[in-house]
Write a protein that holds these residues in place. Structure first.
Motif, PDB file in Angstrom:
ATOM      1  N   ASN A   2       9.107   6.046 -16.616  1.00 41.78           N
ATOM      2  CA  ASN A   2       7.670   5.977 -16.327  1.00 41.78           C
ATOM      3  C   ASN A   2       6.914   6.904 -17.257  1.00 41.78           C
ATOM      4  O   ASN A   2       7.413   7.939 -17.643  1.00 41.78           O
ATOM      5  CB  ASN A   2       7.394   6.367 -14.876  1.00 41.78           C
ATOM      6  CG  ASN A   2       8.013   5.390 -13.913  1.00 41.78           C
ATOM      7  OD1 ASN A   2       7.824   4.197 -14.029  1.00 41.78           O
ATOM      8  ND2 ASN A   2       8.781   5.899 -12.976  1.00 41.78           N
TER       9      ASN A   2
ATOM     10  N   ARG B  63      -1.279  -3.809 -22.324  1.00 43.33           N
ATOM     11  CA  ARG B  63      -0.088  -4.667 -22.203  1.00 43.33           C
ATOM     12  C   ARG B  63       1.000  -4.248 -23.177  1.00 43.33           C
ATOM     13  O   ARG B  63       2.173  -4.249 -22.842  1.00 43.33           O
ATOM     14  CB  ARG B  63      -0.477  -6.115 -22.399  1.00 43.33           C
ATOM     15  CG  ARG B  63      -1.255  -6.640 -21.212  1.00 43.33           C
ATOM     16  CD  ARG B  63      -1.393  -8.138 -21.225  1.00 43.33           C
ATOM     17  NE  ARG B  63      -2.048  -8.558 -19.992  1.00 43.33           N
ATOM     18  CZ  ARG B  63      -3.084  -9.352 -19.938  1.00 43.33           C
ATOM     19  NH1 ARG B  63      -3.590  -9.861 -21.041  1.00 43.33           N
ATOM     20  NH2 ARG B  63      -3.615  -9.685 -18.782  1.00 43.33           N
TER      21      ARG B  63
ATOM     22  N   ASN C 203       2.969  -1.564 -21.752  1.00 48.21           N
ATOM     23  CA  ASN C 203       3.493  -1.861 -20.417  1.00 48.21           C
ATOM     24  C   ASN C 203       2.769  -1.084 -19.317  1.00 48.21           C
ATOM     25  O   ASN C 203       3.380  -0.641 -18.347  1.00 48.21           O
ATOM     26  CB  ASN C 203       5.007  -1.611 -20.379  1.00 48.21           C
ATOM     27  CG  ASN C 203       5.664  -2.330 -19.239  1.00 48.21           C
ATOM     28  OD1 ASN C 203       5.219  -3.400 -18.825  1.00 48.21           O
ATOM     29  ND2 ASN C 203       6.718  -1.758 -18.706  1.00 48.21           N
TER      30      ASN C 203
ATOM     31  N   LYS D 136       0.446  -0.868 -16.185  1.00 48.86           N
ATOM     32  CA  LYS D 136       0.135  -1.771 -15.084  1.00 48.86           C
ATOM     33  C   LYS D 136      -0.962  -1.228 -14.172  1.00 48.86           C
ATOM     34  O   LYS D 136      -1.558  -1.966 -13.396  1.00 48.86           O
ATOM     35  CB  LYS D 136       1.393  -2.026 -14.264  1.00 48.86           C
ATOM     36  CG  LYS D 136       2.467  -2.760 -15.055  1.00 48.86           C
ATOM     37  CD  LYS D 136       3.709  -2.944 -14.224  1.00 48.86           C
ATOM     38  CE  LYS D 136       4.740  -3.771 -14.926  1.00 48.86           C
ATOM     39  NZ  LYS D 136       5.482  -3.140 -15.933  1.00 48.86           N
ATOM     40  N   THR D 137      -1.226   0.066 -14.234  1.00 43.64           N
ATOM     41  CA  THR D 137      -2.210   0.706 -13.368  1.00 43.64           C
ATOM     42  C   THR D 137      -3.145   1.566 -14.202  1.00 43.64           C
ATOM     43  O   THR D 137      -2.707   2.309 -15.063  1.00 43.64           O
ATOM     44  CB  THR D 137      -1.509   1.590 -12.311  1.00 43.64           C
ATOM     45  OG1 THR D 137      -0.579   0.790 -11.583  1.00 43.64           O
ATOM     46  CG2 THR D 137      -2.512   2.206 -11.356  1.00 43.64           C
TER      47      THR D 137
ATOM     48  N   GLY E 241      -5.845  -8.355 -13.704  1.00 42.99           N
ATOM     49  CA  GLY E 241      -4.409  -8.362 -13.968  1.00 42.99           C
ATOM     50  C   GLY E 241      -3.770  -6.986 -13.937  1.00 42.99           C
ATOM     51  O   GLY E 241      -2.597  -6.840 -14.251  1.00 42.99           O
ATOM     52  N   PHE E 242      -4.552  -5.959 -13.582  1.00 40.93           N
ATOM     53  CA  PHE E 242      -4.046  -4.590 -13.503  1.00 40.93           C
ATOM     54  C   PHE E 242      -4.424  -3.996 -12.153  1.00 40.93           C
ATOM     55  O   PHE E 242      -5.453  -4.350 -11.588  1.00 40.93           O
ATOM     56  CB  PHE E 242      -4.659  -3.707 -14.604  1.00 40.93           C
ATOM     57  CG  PHE E 242      -4.283  -4.133 -15.988  1.00 40.93           C
ATOM     58  CD1 PHE E 242      -3.163  -3.612 -16.605  1.00 40.93           C
ATOM     59  CD2 PHE E 242      -5.047  -5.065 -16.675  1.00 40.93           C
ATOM     60  CE1 PHE E 242      -2.811  -4.014 -17.881  1.00 40.93           C
ATOM     61  CE2 PHE E 242      -4.701  -5.480 -17.944  1.00 40.93           C
ATOM     62  CZ  PHE E 242      -3.579  -4.948 -18.552  1.00 40.93           C
ATOM     63  N   LYS E 243      -3.615  -3.077 -11.658  1.00 36.84           N
ATOM     64  CA  LYS E 243      -4.043  -2.274 -10.504  1.00 36.84           C
ATOM     65  C   LYS E 243      -5.083  -1.327 -11.079  1.00 36.84           C
ATOM     66  O   LYS E 243      -4.876  -0.715 -12.119  1.00 36.84           O
ATOM     67  CB  LYS E 243      -2.875  -1.479  -9.917  1.00 36.84           C
ATOM     68  CG  LYS E 243      -1.867  -2.331  -9.215  1.00 36.84           C
ATOM     69  CD  LYS E 243      -0.783  -1.458  -8.636  1.00 36.84           C
ATOM     70  CE  LYS E 243       0.320  -2.318  -8.055  1.00 36.84           C
ATOM     71  NZ  LYS E 243       1.450  -1.500  -7.603  1.00 36.84           N
ATOM     72  N   HIS E 244      -6.222  -1.197 -10.392  1.00 41.06           N
ATOM     73  CA  HIS E 244      -7.288  -0.359 -10.936  1.00 41.06           C
ATOM     74  C   HIS E 244      -7.900   0.459  -9.809  1.00 41.06           C
ATOM     75  O   HIS E 244      -8.352  -0.088  -8.807  1.00 41.06           O
ATOM     76  CB  HIS E 244      -8.353  -1.242 -11.595  1.00 41.06           C
ATOM     77  CG  HIS E 244      -9.421  -0.453 -12.264  1.00 41.06           C
ATOM     78  ND1 HIS E 244     -10.725  -0.871 -12.305  1.00 41.06           N
ATOM     79  CD2 HIS E 244      -9.400   0.724 -12.912  1.00 41.06           C
ATOM     80  CE1 HIS E 244     -11.458   0.017 -12.956  1.00 41.06           C
ATOM     81  NE2 HIS E 244     -10.680   0.995 -13.322  1.00 41.06           N
TER      82      HIS E 244
END
Length: 64
Positions: free
Chosen positions: A20, A37, A40, A42-43, A57-60
């Protein structure tokens, strides 16, 4: 702490462990979907007043 500059310092990798990573960057970097992207990501967490970029398309999360 490792630090890698990406795209003229728009975003820096500031911490990496167990697969991570934590990245810090500007609003310009947060709105750059291909950059997110590519790395990688995602948030995204936005910490700013009166700014809420649309990131489909992302956790925000937004600090208000």
């Amino acid at each position: 702490m490792s630090r890698y500059s990406i795209l003229s310092n728009d975003m820096d990798k500031v911490y990496s462990a167990s697969g991570n990573s934590l990245w810090l960057g500007s609003l310009k970097a947060a709105k750059n979907i291909s950059l997110l992207r590519e790395n990688n990501i995602k948030t995204v967490i936005t910490v700013a007043n009166n700014i809420n970029p649309e990131l489909k398309g992302f956790k925000h999360y937004v600090n208000k």
